[in-house]
Scaffold this motif. Structure first.
Motif, PDB file in Angstrom:
ATOM      1  N   SER A   1     -12.026  -3.322  -2.790  1.00 29.74           N
ATOM      2  CA  SER A   1     -12.211  -3.104  -4.228  1.00 29.74           C
ATOM      3  C   SER A   1     -11.997  -1.653  -4.663  1.00 29.74           C
ATOM      4  O   SER A   1     -11.505  -1.410  -5.764  1.00 29.74           O
ATOM      5  N   ASP A   2     -12.345  -0.700  -3.841  1.00 30.45           N
ATOM      6  CA  ASP A   2     -12.255   0.707  -4.241  1.00 30.45           C
ATOM      7  C   ASP A   2     -10.895   1.339  -3.975  1.00 30.45           C
ATOM      8  O   ASP A   2     -10.703   2.515  -4.255  1.00 30.45           O
ATOM      9  N   ALA A   3      -9.956   0.584  -3.434  1.00 26.92           N
ATOM     10  CA  ALA A   3      -8.638   1.140  -3.118  1.00 26.92           C
ATOM     11  C   ALA A   3      -7.786   1.221  -4.382  1.00 26.92           C
ATOM     12  O   ALA A   3      -7.457   0.212  -4.992  1.00 26.92           O
ATOM     13  N   ALA A   4      -7.444   2.426  -4.770  1.00 24.61           N
ATOM     14  CA  ALA A   4      -6.600   2.636  -5.946  1.00 24.61           C
ATOM     15  C   ALA A   4      -5.131   2.786  -5.566  1.00 24.61           C
ATOM     16  O   ALA A   4      -4.256   2.693  -6.411  1.00 24.61           O
ATOM     17  N   SER A   5      -4.882   3.003  -4.281  1.00 24.93           N
ATOM     18  CA  SER A   5      -3.511   3.200  -3.815  1.00 24.93           C
ATOM     19  C   SER A   5      -3.371   2.623  -2.412  1.00 24.93           C
ATOM     20  O   SER A   5      -4.358   2.287  -1.759  1.00 24.93           O
ATOM     21  N   LEU A   6      -2.126   2.547  -1.951  1.00 26.41           N
ATOM     22  CA  LEU A   6      -1.888   2.081  -0.582  1.00 26.41           C
ATOM     23  C   LEU A   6      -2.489   3.048   0.437  1.00 26.41           C
ATOM     24  O   LEU A   6      -2.912   2.639   1.520  1.00 26.41           O
ATOM     25  N   LYS A   7      -2.542   4.309   0.081  1.00 24.75           N
ATOM     26  CA  LYS A   7      -3.154   5.303   0.968  1.00 24.75           C
ATOM     27  C   LYS A   7      -4.642   5.008   1.162  1.00 24.75           C
ATOM     28  O   LYS A   7      -5.152   5.069   2.291  1.00 24.75           O
ATOM     29  N   ASP A   8      -5.341   4.663   0.091  1.00 25.04           N
ATOM     30  CA  ASP A   8      -6.751   4.282   0.196  1.00 25.04           C
ATOM     31  C   ASP A   8      -6.915   3.036   1.059  1.00 25.04           C
ATOM     32  O   ASP A   8      -7.822   2.940   1.874  1.00 25.04           O
ATOM     33  N   ARG A   9      -6.032   2.063   0.860  1.00 25.96           N
ATOM     34  CA  ARG A   9      -6.061   0.825   1.639  1.00 25.96           C
ATOM     35  C   ARG A   9      -5.871   1.120   3.127  1.00 25.96           C
ATOM     36  O   ARG A   9      -6.595   0.626   3.968  1.00 25.96           O
ATOM     37  N   ARG A  10      -4.863   1.924   3.436  1.00 27.07           N
ATOM     38  CA  ARG A  10      -4.577   2.267   4.844  1.00 27.07           C
ATOM     39  C   ARG A  10      -5.750   2.977   5.502  1.00 27.07           C
ATOM     40  O   ARG A  10      -6.035   2.759   6.678  1.00 27.07           O
ATOM     41  N   ARG A  11      -6.445   3.814   4.743  1.00 17.99           N
ATOM     42  CA  ARG A  11      -7.595   4.534   5.289  1.00 17.99           C
ATOM     43  C   ARG A  11      -8.663   3.536   5.766  1.00 17.99           C
ATOM     44  O   ARG A  11      -9.183   3.651   6.860  1.00 17.99           O
ATOM     45  N   VAL A  12      -8.961   2.540   4.953  1.00 19.07           N
ATOM     46  CA  VAL A  12      -9.960   1.525   5.300  1.00 19.07           C
ATOM     47  C   VAL A  12      -9.462   0.661   6.459  1.00 19.07           C
ATOM     48  O   VAL A  12     -10.170   0.453   7.445  1.00 19.07           O
ATOM     49  N   VAL A  13      -8.240   0.178   6.344  1.00 20.73           N
ATOM     50  CA  VAL A  13      -7.687  -0.732   7.357  1.00 20.73           C
ATOM     51  C   VAL A  13      -7.527  -0.031   8.698  1.00 20.73           C
ATOM     52  O   VAL A  13      -7.919  -0.571   9.742  1.00 20.73           O
ATOM     53  N   ASN A  14      -6.984   1.158   8.722  1.00 18.72           N
ATOM     54  CA  ASN A  14      -6.795   1.871   9.987  1.00 18.72           C
ATOM     55  C   ASN A  14      -8.125   2.195  10.658  1.00 18.72           C
ATOM     56  O   ASN A  14      -8.242   2.128  11.881  1.00 18.72           O
ATOM     57  N   SER A  15      -9.126   2.523   9.868  1.00 20.85           N
ATOM     58  CA  SER A  15     -10.453   2.763  10.420  1.00 20.85           C
ATOM     59  C   SER A  15     -10.992   1.497  11.093  1.00 20.85           C
ATOM     60  O   SER A  15     -11.508   1.549  12.209  1.00 20.85           O
ATOM     61  N   LEU A  16     -10.850   0.374  10.420  1.00 24.99           N
ATOM     62  CA  LEU A  16     -11.298  -0.903  10.998  1.00 24.99           C
ATOM     63  C   LEU A  16     -10.531  -1.238  12.276  1.00 24.99           C
ATOM     64  O   LEU A  16     -11.127  -1.627  13.282  1.00 24.99           O
ATOM     65  N   LEU A  17      -9.217  -1.098  12.238  1.00 24.80           N
ATOM     66  CA  LEU A  17      -8.403  -1.426  13.408  1.00 24.80           C
ATOM     67  C   LEU A  17      -8.763  -0.549  14.605  1.00 24.80           C
ATOM     68  O   LEU A  17      -8.878  -1.043  15.735  1.00 24.80           O
ATOM     69  N   ASP A  18      -8.965   0.738  14.367  1.00 29.64           N
ATOM     70  CA  ASP A  18      -9.333   1.647  15.456  1.00 29.64           C
ATOM     71  C   ASP A  18     -10.678   1.266  16.067  1.00 29.64           C
ATOM     72  O   ASP A  18     -10.837   1.228  17.287  1.00 29.64           O
ATOM     73  N   ARG A  19     -11.668   0.971  15.216  1.00 29.21           N
ATOM     74  CA  ARG A  19     -12.986   0.595  15.725  1.00 29.21           C
ATOM     75  C   ARG A  19     -12.953  -0.744  16.460  1.00 29.21           C
ATOM     76  O   ARG A  19     -13.625  -0.908  17.482  1.00 29.21           O
ATOM     77  N   LEU A  20     -12.155  -1.684  15.974  1.00 29.42           N
ATOM     78  CA  LEU A  20     -12.048  -2.978  16.642  1.00 29.42           C
ATOM     79  C   LEU A  20     -11.481  -2.828  18.049  1.00 29.42           C
ATOM     80  O   LEU A  20     -12.016  -3.388  19.002  1.00 29.42           O
TER      81      LEU A  20
END
Length: 94
Positions: free
Chosen positions: A15-34
């Motif tokens: 919900s808080d992602a205003a750009s693809l950069k914001d999206r990538r920040r959340v997704v990459n963090s999740l992928l790294d932790r997984l």
């Protein structure tokens, strides 16, 4: 020897992602932790919209119960991410 492959697919709303950069920040963090915590392979499958993401998580073992435990733990971790809402999750055992 028996080989069991498990696949977890998850659709997320960020919900808080205003750009693809914001999206990538959340997704990459999740992928790294997984990958670090659960010893799984994980990938971002798109789409290229700022507020949506589809993740795929997979693991391989010789027992179906172990595959379920790993993928359920990964799903719980994804669901606990405060920056994303899990809209759909599916586990498949192959």
């Amino acid at each position: 020897m028996r080989v069991v492959v498990g696949l977890l697919s998850v659709d997320l709303f960020i919900s808080d992602a205003a750009s693809l950069k914001d999206r990538r920040r959340v997704v990459n963090s999740l992928l790294d932790r997984l990958t670090d915590r659960h010893n799984v392979a994980a990938a971002d499958l798109g789409p290229d919209r700022a507020t949506q993401a589809t993740l795929a998580v997979t693991t391989v073992a010789n027992e179906e119960a172990h595959v379920h435990r790993v993928l359920n733990a990964a799903l719980n971790m994804i669901r606990s991410e405060p920056r994303a809402v899990c809209e759909r999750a599916e586990i498949e055992i192959l």
